[in-house]
Design an enzyme around this catalytic site. Structure first.
Site, PDB file in Angstrom:
ATOM      1  N   ASP A  12       0.763  -1.187  -0.071  1.00  0.00           N
ATOM      2  CA  ASP A  12      -0.046   0.008   0.211  1.00  0.00           C
ATOM      3  C   ASP A  12       0.955   1.342   0.029  1.00  0.00           C
ATOM      4  OD1 ASP A  12       0.894   0.346   2.521  1.00  0.00           O
ATOM      5  OD2 ASP A  12      -1.206   0.352   3.668  1.00  0.00           O
ATOM      6  N   CYS A  69       2.860  -3.286   3.879  1.00  0.00           N
ATOM      7  CA  CYS A  69       1.998  -2.277   4.368  1.00  0.00           C
ATOM      8  C   CYS A  69       2.864  -1.258   5.431  1.00  0.00           C
ATOM      9  CB  CYS A  69       0.457  -2.588   4.599  1.00  0.00           C
ATOM     10  SG  CYS A  69       0.241  -3.755   6.111  1.00  0.00           S
ATOM     11  N   THR A  71       2.338  -2.135   8.933  1.00  0.00           N
ATOM     12  CA  THR A  71       2.786  -3.058   9.778  1.00  0.00           C
ATOM     13  C   THR A  71       2.916  -4.311   9.385  1.00  0.00           C
ATOM     14  OG1 THR A  71       0.374  -3.572  10.069  1.00  0.00           O
ATOM     15  CG2 THR A  71       1.320  -2.117  11.726  1.00  0.00           C
ATOM     16  N   HIS A 102       9.695 -24.540   7.514  1.00  0.00           N
ATOM     17  CA  HIS A 102       8.610 -25.420   8.240  1.00  0.00           C
ATOM     18  C   HIS A 102       7.420 -25.186   7.768  1.00  0.00           C
ATOM     19  CE1 HIS A 102      11.170 -26.341  12.157  1.00  0.00           C
ATOM     20  NE2 HIS A 102      11.756 -26.643  11.055  1.00  0.00           N
ATOM     21  N   HIS A 137       6.981 -31.379   8.636  1.00  0.00           N
ATOM     22  CA  HIS A 137       6.361 -30.262   8.546  1.00  0.00           C
ATOM     23  C   HIS A 137       5.352 -30.086   7.108  1.00  0.00           C
ATOM     24  CE1 HIS A 137       9.296 -29.025  11.093  1.00  0.00           C
ATOM     25  NE2 HIS A 137      10.102 -29.425  10.189  1.00  0.00           N
TER      26      HIS A 137
END
Ligand code: RB5
Length: 149
Positions: A12, A69, A71, A102, A137
């Site tokens: 963004d 973005c 965060t 993993h 995994h």
């Protein structure tokens, strides 16, 4: 470099400069980069850009996606709504390596207001250079996929 050499980027407005720096870094390393933008600094909506990159990966047009973005959280949530996408937010290189090793993550999310450029580039390198370990995994990743229905 691993076989995952096609990488799509989107962000963004909060992460345009860092996204462009990451694009140049990956191109300099020899990766094929698709940058979905945006390039304008106008305020925009992270779900739109998270979905666009996620659909690119889910369609097989890129091997991996990197979204950003402020965060890293909102665009990660949007990307993970697309079937087949496993996207994790990383603020450190260990997590960036492990989400591939993993969790077989096919997308990475970074918060441009959380980490600086130097750390972000190290996170990107840890992510693209890691490989899925499979085995137990794989069983767990298959269980994640089964939740999608
Ligand atoms: C935009 O101001 C901000 O909310 C966005 O970049 C992101 O941090 C959301 O998760």
């Amino acid at each position: 470099m691993t076989a995952s050499n096609r990488i799509v980027l989107s962000s963004d407005h909060a992460a345009i400069a860092l996204r462009q720096t990451i694009a140049k870094h990956l191109e300099a390393r020899g990766f094929s980069v698709t940058d979905l933008g945006p390039s304008s600094p106008e305020s925009t909506h992270y779900p739109t850009h998270g979905e666009a990159a996620a659909r690119h990966v889910a369609a097989g047009e890129s091997d991996l996606g990197i979204v950003l973005c402020g965060t890293g959280q909102g665009i990660m949530m949007a990307a993970n709504k697309v079937k087949g996408i496993r996207c994790g937010v990383c603020c450190d290189t260990f997590s960036a390596q492990m989400i591939r090793a993993h969790n077989n993550a096919n997308m990475l999310s970074i918060g441009a207001r959380v980490v600086g450029e130097g750390v972000a580039l190290e996170i990107v390198d840890a992510f693209v250079d890691a490989e899925f370990e499979g085995g137990r995994h794989g069983t767990r990743v298959d269980m994640i996929t089964a939740i999608e229905g």
